[in-house]
Design a protein around this motif. Structure first.
Motif, PDB file in Angstrom:
ATOM      1  N   GLU A   1      27.487  14.167 -13.651  1.00 13.96           N
ATOM      2  CA  GLU A   1      27.632  14.215 -12.195  1.00 13.96           C
ATOM      3  C   GLU A   1      28.891  13.482 -11.751  1.00 13.96           C
ATOM      4  N   GLU A   2      29.179  12.344 -12.401  1.00 14.52           N
ATOM      5  CA  GLU A   2      30.401  11.600 -12.067  1.00 14.52           C
ATOM      6  C   GLU A   2      31.640  12.429 -12.394  1.00 14.52           C
ATOM      7  N   VAL A   3      31.607  13.152 -13.510  1.00 16.81           N
ATOM      8  CA  VAL A   3      32.737  14.009 -13.874  1.00 16.81           C
ATOM      9  C   VAL A   3      32.912  15.117 -12.836  1.00 16.81           C
ATOM     10  N   ARG A   4      31.805  15.745 -12.413  1.00 15.05           N
ATOM     11  CA  ARG A   4      31.890  16.801 -11.394  1.00 15.05           C
ATOM     12  C   ARG A   4      32.473  16.260 -10.093  1.00 15.05           C
ATOM     13  N   THR A   5      32.011  15.069  -9.696  1.00 15.41           N
ATOM     14  CA  THR A   5      32.514  14.456  -8.460  1.00 15.41           C
ATOM     15  C   THR A   5      34.013  14.195  -8.547  1.00 15.41           C
ATOM     16  N   MET A   6      34.443  13.632  -9.682  1.00 18.34           N
ATOM     17  CA  MET A   6      35.862  13.338  -9.862  1.00 18.34           C
ATOM     18  C   MET A   6      36.688  14.620  -9.977  1.00 18.34           C
ATOM     19  N   ALA A   7      36.126  15.664 -10.559  1.00 20.55           N
ATOM     20  CA  ALA A   7      36.846  16.938 -10.666  1.00 20.55           C
ATOM     21  C   ALA A   7      37.150  17.492  -9.278  1.00 20.55           C
ATOM     22  N   GLU A   8      36.173  17.401  -8.377  1.00 15.05           N
ATOM     23  CA  GLU A   8      36.375  17.869  -7.002  1.00 15.05           C
ATOM     24  C   GLU A   8      37.417  17.007  -6.294  1.00 15.05           C
ATOM     25  N   ARG A   9      37.338  15.703  -6.506  1.00 13.41           N
ATOM     26  CA  ARG A   9      38.249  14.777  -5.834  1.00 13.41           C
ATOM     27  C   ARG A   9      39.682  14.939  -6.333  1.00 13.41           C
ATOM     28  N   MET A  10      39.851  15.164  -7.640  1.00 13.32           N
ATOM     29  CA  MET A  10      41.189  15.204  -8.234  1.00 13.32           C
ATOM     30  C   MET A  10      41.862  16.565  -8.105  1.00 13.32           C
ATOM     31  N   ALA A  11      41.097  17.578  -7.711  1.00 17.86           N
ATOM     32  CA  ALA A  11      41.683  18.920  -7.610  1.00 17.86           C
ATOM     33  C   ALA A  11      42.852  18.934  -6.625  1.00 17.86           C
ATOM     34  N   GLY A  12      42.733  18.166  -5.550  1.00 18.06           N
ATOM     35  CA  GLY A  12      43.802  18.111  -4.562  1.00 18.06           C
ATOM     36  C   GLY A  12      45.026  17.359  -5.041  1.00 18.06           C
ATOM     37  N   GLU A  13      44.907  16.667  -6.179  1.00 19.36           N
ATOM     38  CA  GLU A  13      46.033  15.931  -6.753  1.00 19.36           C
ATOM     39  C   GLU A  13      46.605  16.657  -7.967  1.00 19.36           C
ATOM     40  N   ARG A  14      46.279  17.943  -8.059  1.00 20.20           N
ATOM     41  CA  ARG A  14      46.760  18.789  -9.152  1.00 20.20           C
ATOM     42  C   ARG A  14      46.309  18.266 -10.518  1.00 20.20           C
ATOM     43  N   VAL A  15      45.049  17.860 -10.579  1.00 17.60           N
ATOM     44  CA  VAL A  15      44.411  17.475 -11.836  1.00 17.60           C
ATOM     45  C   VAL A  15      43.157  18.335 -11.983  1.00 17.60           C
ATOM     46  N   ALA A  16      43.140  19.199 -12.992  1.00 13.77           N
ATOM     47  CA  ALA A  16      42.005  20.086 -13.233  1.00 13.77           C
ATOM     48  C   ALA A  16      41.150  19.516 -14.357  1.00 13.77           C
ATOM     49  N   ILE A  17      39.862  19.344 -14.095  1.00 18.36           N
ATOM     50  CA  ILE A  17      38.944  18.750 -15.071  1.00 18.36           C
ATOM     51  C   ILE A  17      37.825  19.739 -15.370  1.00 18.36           C
ATOM     52  N   THR A  18      37.646  20.057 -16.656  1.00 17.61           N
ATOM     53  CA  THR A  18      36.571  20.931 -17.085  1.00 17.61           C
ATOM     54  C   THR A  18      35.632  20.164 -18.023  1.00 17.61           C
ATOM     55  N   VAL A  19      34.452  20.729 -18.254  1.00 16.58           N
ATOM     56  CA  VAL A  19      33.442  20.087 -19.094  1.00 16.58           C
ATOM     57  C   VAL A  19      32.956  21.058 -20.155  1.00 16.58           C
ATOM     58  N   LYS A  20      32.872  20.579 -21.390  1.00 17.77           N
ATOM     59  CA  LYS A  20      32.196  21.302 -22.475  1.00 17.77           C
ATOM     60  C   LYS A  20      31.010  20.454 -22.904  1.00 17.77           C
ATOM     61  N   ARG A  21      29.854  21.083 -23.082  1.00 18.80           N
ATOM     62  CA  ARG A  21      28.666  20.348 -23.519  1.00 18.80           C
ATOM     63  C   ARG A  21      28.262  20.844 -24.902  1.00 18.80           C
ATOM     64  N   VAL A  22      27.955  19.872 -25.783  1.00 24.12           N
ATOM     65  CA  VAL A  22      27.693  20.201 -27.183  1.00 24.12           C
ATOM     66  C   VAL A  22      26.737  19.158 -27.755  1.00 24.12           C
ATOM     67  N   ASP A  23      26.074  19.481 -28.830  1.00 26.35           N
ATOM     68  CA  ASP A  23      25.194  18.529 -29.514  1.00 26.35           C
ATOM     69  C   ASP A  23      26.064  17.517 -30.257  1.00 26.35           C
ATOM     70  N   VAL A  24      26.265  16.353 -29.649  1.00 25.31           N
ATOM     71  CA  VAL A  24      27.162  15.349 -30.244  1.00 25.31           C
ATOM     72  C   VAL A  24      26.537  14.674 -31.463  1.00 25.31           C
ATOM     73  N   PHE A  25      25.253  14.899 -31.725  1.00 25.40           N
ATOM     74  CA  PHE A  25      24.640  14.367 -32.936  1.00 25.40           C
ATOM     75  C   PHE A  25      25.029  15.195 -34.168  1.00 25.40           C
ATOM     76  N   ASP A  26      25.599  16.375 -33.952  1.00 27.88           N
ATOM     77  CA  ASP A  26      26.017  17.267 -35.034  1.00 27.88           C
ATOM     78  C   ASP A  26      27.529  17.111 -35.214  1.00 27.88           C
ATOM     79  N   GLY A  27      27.935  16.355 -36.248  1.00 29.92           N
ATOM     80  CA  GLY A  27      29.342  16.043 -36.441  1.00 29.92           C
ATOM     81  C   GLY A  27      30.213  17.272 -36.632  1.00 29.92           C
ATOM     82  N   GLU A  28      29.759  18.226 -37.451  1.00 33.46           N
ATOM     83  CA  GLU A  28      30.552  19.426 -37.715  1.00 33.46           C
ATOM     84  C   GLU A  28      30.708  20.265 -36.449  1.00 33.46           C
ATOM     85  N   LEU A  29      29.634  20.370 -35.673  1.00 32.50           N
ATOM     86  CA  LEU A  29      29.690  21.158 -34.435  1.00 32.50           C
ATOM     87  C   LEU A  29      30.606  20.490 -33.409  1.00 32.50           C
ATOM     88  N   LEU A  30      30.506  19.173 -33.288  1.00 33.18           N
ATOM     89  CA  LEU A  30      31.371  18.454 -32.354  1.00 33.18           C
ATOM     90  C   LEU A  30      32.836  18.599 -32.769  1.00 33.18           C
TER      91      LEU A  30
END
Length: 341
Positions: free
Chosen positions: A81-110
């Motif tokens: 949620e904090e990332v989404r909030t900051m993505a909206e806030r920073m868009a006007g400053e020409r900073v684009a923020i995206t999110v990828k979600r993955v199983d971080v317990f799986d080293g090979e997948l990460l």
């Protein structure tokens, strides 16, 4: 006083505005003597470049990617949620923020997810597993010129630029000191549960906890650590097993998430008031359990500060300006039911 401009710096240094811009952005083609003149003028005038205006003027957009766990959990949902909030806030400053979600317990997948991030990105913030494949993927990103910040959990042997998170060894030692004081004068066993022993933050918390409790509180025996993958249902089962197997259980320290499962098991067994429970992160569920008295203390890290810190570091690297180290230090908070914010 009027704001110092780049034109003022150029005038004092006796050079063109274009030369000042090249020095500010560390571009080649400027003689060292000229660089010294410009840097001296910047210091004397206390010039603060307007980085946002510079990005807008150059039509330059920074692209950052946050790689976060795909599992449900109050703490990581707050991070997301904090990332989404900051993505909206920073868009006007020409900073684009995206999110990828993955199983971080799986080293090979990460690692595969990190490898898939293209050169279009200027920086990556990743909740990282300390795994050889992940380390190599981070190093490969760095070699391609992509800045990497580890978030919450670190990979210190990698070429990441910065770690945005608390000192987890200190957090574990703090938990042990609290446990020892809460149980002063009592003898018994203390359960220890981690989400994953492949996550650096969990390993460091475990080590710090065992180090202090073993040496300073010999009246308390730390039981072998159990892994839950931060699944509250597994934590509920593990707690029930601990209670059944160890009738002299006097405390539980949950290194990771999913503490509500422990709360549920303790309350179902009628042991909520006589087993000291310490956990991490002030989620809504943990807040309610603190107020009821089932959780005795929560060791907290501010997810908003961690996300903002990661973004500031990535922007500083992209803008080629130094960090303010004190601003990026993430503090450890201790909450009891009497000092809840």
């Amino acid at each position: 006083m009027a704001k110092v401009t780049i034109q003022d710096v150029a005038r004092v240094a006796g050079v063109s505005v274009a030369t000042v811009d090249r020095v500010l952005n560390r571009r080649p083609g400027v003689r060292s003597v000229t660089v010294n003149k410009v840097e001296t003028a910047i210091r004397d005038l206390n010039y603060q470049p307007d980085r946002i205006a510079a990005r807008l003027a150059r039509s330059r957009e920074y692209r950052f990617c946050f790689v976060l766990p795909d599992r449900a959990g109050d703490f990581w949902e707050r991070i997301n949620e904090e990332v989404r909030t900051m993505a909206e806030r920073m868009a006007g400053e020409r900073v684009a923020i995206t999110v990828k979600r993955v199983d971080v317990f799986d080293g090979e997948l990460l690692a595969s997810t990190l490898d898939s991030i293209g050169d279009v990105h200027d920086g990556v913030a990743v909740a990282a597993l300390d795994h050889p494949a992940v380390r190599e993927a981070i190093n490969a990103l760095a070699a391609r010129g992509v800045t990497v910040v580890t978030l919450v959990s670190d990979v210190p042997g990698s070429k990441r630029m910065h770690y945005a998170g608390i000192d987890n060894s200190s957090a574990g030692r703090t938990a042990a000191s609290l446990m020892g004081r809460f149980l002063r004068g009592l003898t018994g066993k203390v359960g220890l549960i981690a989400g994953s022993l492949a996550l650096r933050d969990h390993i460091e918390r475990q080590f710090g906890f065992e180090q202090v409790l073993t040496h300073e509180y010999p009246n308390l025996q730390v039981l072998p650590v159990r892994e839950s993958r931060d699944d509250w249902r597994k934590l509920e089962e593990m707690t029930a097993q601990l209670l059944a197997e160890h009738h002299d259980l006097v405390g539980i320290y949950n290194v990771g998430g999913g503490t509500r499962g422990i709360v549920s098991a303790l309350e179902a067994a009628g042991r909520a008031k006589d087993v000291v429970l310490l956990g991490h992160d002030l989620s809504d569920a943990n807040r309610k359990a603190l107020i009821r008295g089932t959780i005795d203390a929560v060791i907290n890290q501010d997810p908003g500060h961690e996300v903002r810190s990661a973004i500031r570091v990535l922007i500083a690297k992209a803008d080629n300006v130094p960090l303010i180290e004190s601003q990026e230090r993430i503090r450890i908070d201790i909450f009891l039911r009497d000092n809840l914010p």
